[in-house]
Design an enzyme around this catalytic site. Sequence first.
Site, PDB file in Angstrom:
ATOM      1  N   GLU A 258       0.841  -1.201   0.000  1.00 21.99           N
ATOM      2  CA  GLU A 258       0.000   0.000   0.000  1.00 21.99           C
ATOM      3  C   GLU A 258       0.875   1.249   0.000  1.00 21.99           C
ATOM      4  O   GLU A 258       1.934   1.258   0.635  1.00 21.99           O
ATOM      5  CB  GLU A 258      -0.916   0.001   1.234  1.00 21.99           C
ATOM      6  CG  GLU A 258      -1.887  -1.172   1.224  1.00 21.99           C
ATOM      7  CD  GLU A 258      -2.839  -1.188   2.425  1.00 21.99           C
ATOM      8  OE1 GLU A 258      -2.721  -0.315   3.322  1.00 21.99           O
ATOM      9  OE2 GLU A 258      -3.704  -2.091   2.460  1.00 21.99           O
ATOM     10  N   HIS A 281      -7.777   1.423   2.155  1.00 26.28           N
ATOM     11  CA  HIS A 281      -7.618   0.966   3.543  1.00 26.28           C
ATOM     12  C   HIS A 281      -8.335   1.911   4.527  1.00 26.28           C
ATOM     13  O   HIS A 281      -7.733   2.398   5.493  1.00 26.28           O
ATOM     14  CB  HIS A 281      -6.135   0.831   3.911  1.00 26.28           C
ATOM     15  CG  HIS A 281      -5.905  -0.133   5.040  1.00 26.28           C
ATOM     16  ND1 HIS A 281      -4.791  -0.900   5.158  1.00 26.28           N
ATOM     17  CD2 HIS A 281      -6.681  -0.453   6.119  1.00 26.28           C
ATOM     18  CE1 HIS A 281      -4.862  -1.639   6.259  1.00 26.28           C
ATOM     19  NE2 HIS A 281      -6.012  -1.381   6.852  1.00 26.28           N
TER      20      HIS A 281
HETATM   21  N1  LIG Z   1      -9.735  -2.423   6.701  1.00 28.13           N
HETATM   22  C1  LIG Z   1      -9.501  -1.844   7.845  1.00 28.13           C
HETATM   23  O1  LIG Z   1      -9.387  -0.634   7.948  1.00 28.13           O
HETATM   24  C2  LIG Z   1      -9.421  -2.693   9.081  1.00 28.13           C
HETATM   25  C3  LIG Z   1      -9.788  -2.136  10.320  1.00 28.13           C
HETATM   26  C4  LIG Z   1      -9.750  -2.960  11.451  1.00 28.13           C
HETATM   27  C5  LIG Z   1      -9.306  -4.277  11.341  1.00 28.13           C
HETATM   28  N2  LIG Z   1      -8.906  -4.757  10.141  1.00 28.13           N
HETATM   29  C6  LIG Z   1      -8.435  -6.147  10.016  1.00 28.13           C
HETATM   30  O2  LIG Z   1      -9.565  -7.005  10.101  1.00 28.13           O
HETATM   31  C7  LIG Z   1      -9.156  -8.286  10.585  1.00 28.13           C
HETATM   32  C8  LIG Z   1     -10.110  -8.778  11.648  1.00 28.13           C
HETATM   33  O3  LIG Z   1     -10.074  -7.913  12.762  1.00 28.13           O
HETATM   34  P1  LIG Z   1     -10.737  -8.374  14.160  1.00 28.13           P
HETATM   35  O4  LIG Z   1     -10.619  -7.242  15.114  1.00 28.13           O
HETATM   36  O5  LIG Z   1     -12.065  -8.980  13.911  1.00 28.13           O
HETATM   37  O6  LIG Z   1      -9.691  -9.525  14.562  1.00 28.13           O
HETATM   38  P2  LIG Z   1      -9.913 -10.718  15.592  1.00 28.13           P
HETATM   39  O7  LIG Z   1      -8.560 -11.126  16.002  1.00 28.13           O
HETATM   40  O8  LIG Z   1     -10.928 -10.351  16.621  1.00 28.13           O
HETATM   41  O9  LIG Z   1     -10.577 -11.884  14.673  1.00 28.13           O
HETATM   42  C9  LIG Z   1      -9.859 -12.617  13.731  1.00 28.13           C
HETATM   43  C10 LIG Z   1     -10.508 -14.000  13.676  1.00 28.13           C
HETATM   44  O10 LIG Z   1      -9.991 -14.723  12.565  1.00 28.13           O
HETATM   45  C11 LIG Z   1      -9.816 -16.066  12.972  1.00 28.13           C
HETATM   46  N3  LIG Z   1      -8.871 -16.682  12.032  1.00 28.13           N
HETATM   47  C12 LIG Z   1      -7.538 -16.445  11.941  1.00 28.13           C
HETATM   48  N4  LIG Z   1      -7.037 -17.147  10.911  1.00 28.13           N
HETATM   49  C13 LIG Z   1      -8.068 -17.809  10.341  1.00 28.13           C
HETATM   50  C14 LIG Z   1      -8.165 -18.679   9.250  1.00 28.13           C
HETATM   51  N5  LIG Z   1      -7.111 -18.993   8.494  1.00 28.13           N
HETATM   52  N6  LIG Z   1      -9.380 -19.199   8.953  1.00 28.13           N
HETATM   53  C15 LIG Z   1     -10.473 -18.887   9.705  1.00 28.13           C
HETATM   54  N7  LIG Z   1     -10.422 -18.065  10.769  1.00 28.13           N
HETATM   55  C16 LIG Z   1      -9.240 -17.533  11.073  1.00 28.13           C
HETATM   56  C17 LIG Z   1      -9.333 -15.977  14.397  1.00 28.13           C
HETATM   57  O11 LIG Z   1      -9.516 -17.180  15.107  1.00 28.13           O
HETATM   58  C18 LIG Z   1     -10.223 -14.839  14.916  1.00 28.13           C
HETATM   59  O12 LIG Z   1     -11.444 -15.335  15.448  1.00 28.13           O
HETATM   60  C19 LIG Z   1      -7.715  -8.125  11.061  1.00 28.13           C
HETATM   61  O13 LIG Z   1      -6.847  -8.656  10.092  1.00 28.13           O
HETATM   62  C20 LIG Z   1      -7.545  -6.612  11.149  1.00 28.13           C
HETATM   63  O14 LIG Z   1      -6.227  -6.212  10.954  1.00 28.13           O
HETATM   64  C21 LIG Z   1      -8.969  -4.004   9.004  1.00 28.13           C
END
Ligand SMILES: NC(=O)c1ccc[n+]([C@@H]2O[C@H](COP(=O)([O-])OP(=O)(O)OC[C@H]3O[C@@H](n4cnc5c(N)ncnc54)[C@H](O)[C@@H]3O)[C@@H](O)[C@H]2O)c1
Length: 399
Positions: A258, A281
């Site tokens: 990015e 993003h």
């Molecule tokens: N686009 C954005 O601006 C933005 C903002 C916030 C978070 N995010 C991203 O969103 C994602 C989720 O955030 P969150 O707060 O819900 O995280 P979180 O840690 O609460 O949830 C992630 C979930 O994914 C599961 N997981 C991990 N690997 C997996 C796989 N291979 N298959 C199935 N399940 C799997 C974990 O067990 C967990 O339950 C993160 O990667 C975070 O960085 C992006």
Amino acid sequence: MKALLLENIHPEAERLLTERGIELETVKGALDEDELIDAVRDVQLLGIRSKTTVTERVISSSPQLVGIGAFCIGTNQIDLSAATGHGVAVFNAPFSNTRSVVELVIAEIISMARHLTDKNAKMHAGVWDKSATGAHEVRGRTLGIVGYGNIGSQLSVIAEALGMQVYFYDVADKLALGNARRCETLDELLEVSETVSLHVDGRPGNAGLFGAEQFAKMRPRSLFLNLCRGIVVDHEALRAQLESGHIAGAAVDVFPSEPKKTGDPFTSSLQGIPNVILTPHVGGSTEEAQEDIGRFVAGKLRDYLGAGATTMSVNLPTVQLDGTPTDRTRILHIHRNVPGVLATANGVLADFGVNIDSQSLSTRGDLGYVITDVAGGVPAELLDKLGSLPETIRLRLAD
Ligand SMILES: NC(=O)c1ccc[n+]([C@@H]2O[C@H](COP(=O)([O-])OP(=O)(O)OC[C@H]3O[C@@H](n4cnc5c(N)ncnc54)[C@H](O)[C@@H]3O)[C@@H](O)[C@H]2O)c1
């Protein structure tokens, strides 16, 4: 007590900290390592966002620094092992933008189902295309959520409120909310979902989680969203599936590489394809999320400074004693986690005739943290003695 806040942190943080009597210095941008070392010399709290790097040199050159607030989600920009080694608590805001991401996902699912971006582009180009072909309601459609954590599970609730049937797949055992149904495998989820949305975390094994094989297993004409991590999806494979029409639309907010800042050029193999929504993003970027991050992290720093609470610290063991000490003295002792250290520390209190009112200890790896409330005050010699125990990493009184 002094705090230094960098990178335009939301004013809500300033309000919470000054209300607590903490003197504030604010800097609009990030500082480089040498500037930061100069700036943190006499502060107890440091607040940063993602553009400031806090190195071991910064941490070790500011012995009075007790807490660092990452007013964002990630903490990669902080040398956490150096912070832990110096007994500096680090806090972040893991949930503050959850709702913002979910709202964007919902907006994009509806936009793709109605081809809104294409209709909008045509209208701006002077083309009136009043056709219902390929436009759908989302009510009654199946949504497959991969990763049922903070974001995935909240998306589940809101998608159900719209009448969608939710399926989810998570590597961990997760409670299914509402009528959502758990899938045992990713393949099982791909088989039943008309829309697939990825919400996994950034663990190394997730790089390349979604490629040609997974896209091929999705139902024909289904929709795909990735608002979690850029490295999770093979964009060339996605492009091929969009061009063949197997995938009917995609929304992508995160990219394997990015641009660093606003205005920098951006290129992607997904550009120029109909019914593809690309966003820079911004899933979690709302004013509400920024305000909540300010409130959440400043609250954690304030509670750590005033009461020693480490609830939800990224690096220190979780310890919290009820109440803020007024008629008592609260001793906050971060130490090496070795056998007998608590007995030694309590022995020092006993030697000075100091009685313990309440006490709570927790350990995490090599580190132990004990909060001890004692009636009245404590002599300076007692604190000197505790501070000079070989196991002590940091000793202070709650302020
Ligand atoms: N686009 C954005 O601006 C933005 C903002 C916030 C978070 N995010 C991203 O969103 C994602 C989720 O955030 P969150 O707060 O819900 O995280 P979180 O840690 O609460 O949830 C992630 C979930 O994914 C599961 N997981 C991990 N690997 C997996 C796989 N291979 N298959 C199935 N399940 C799997 C974990 O067990 C967990 O339950 C993160 O990667 C975070 O960085 C992006």
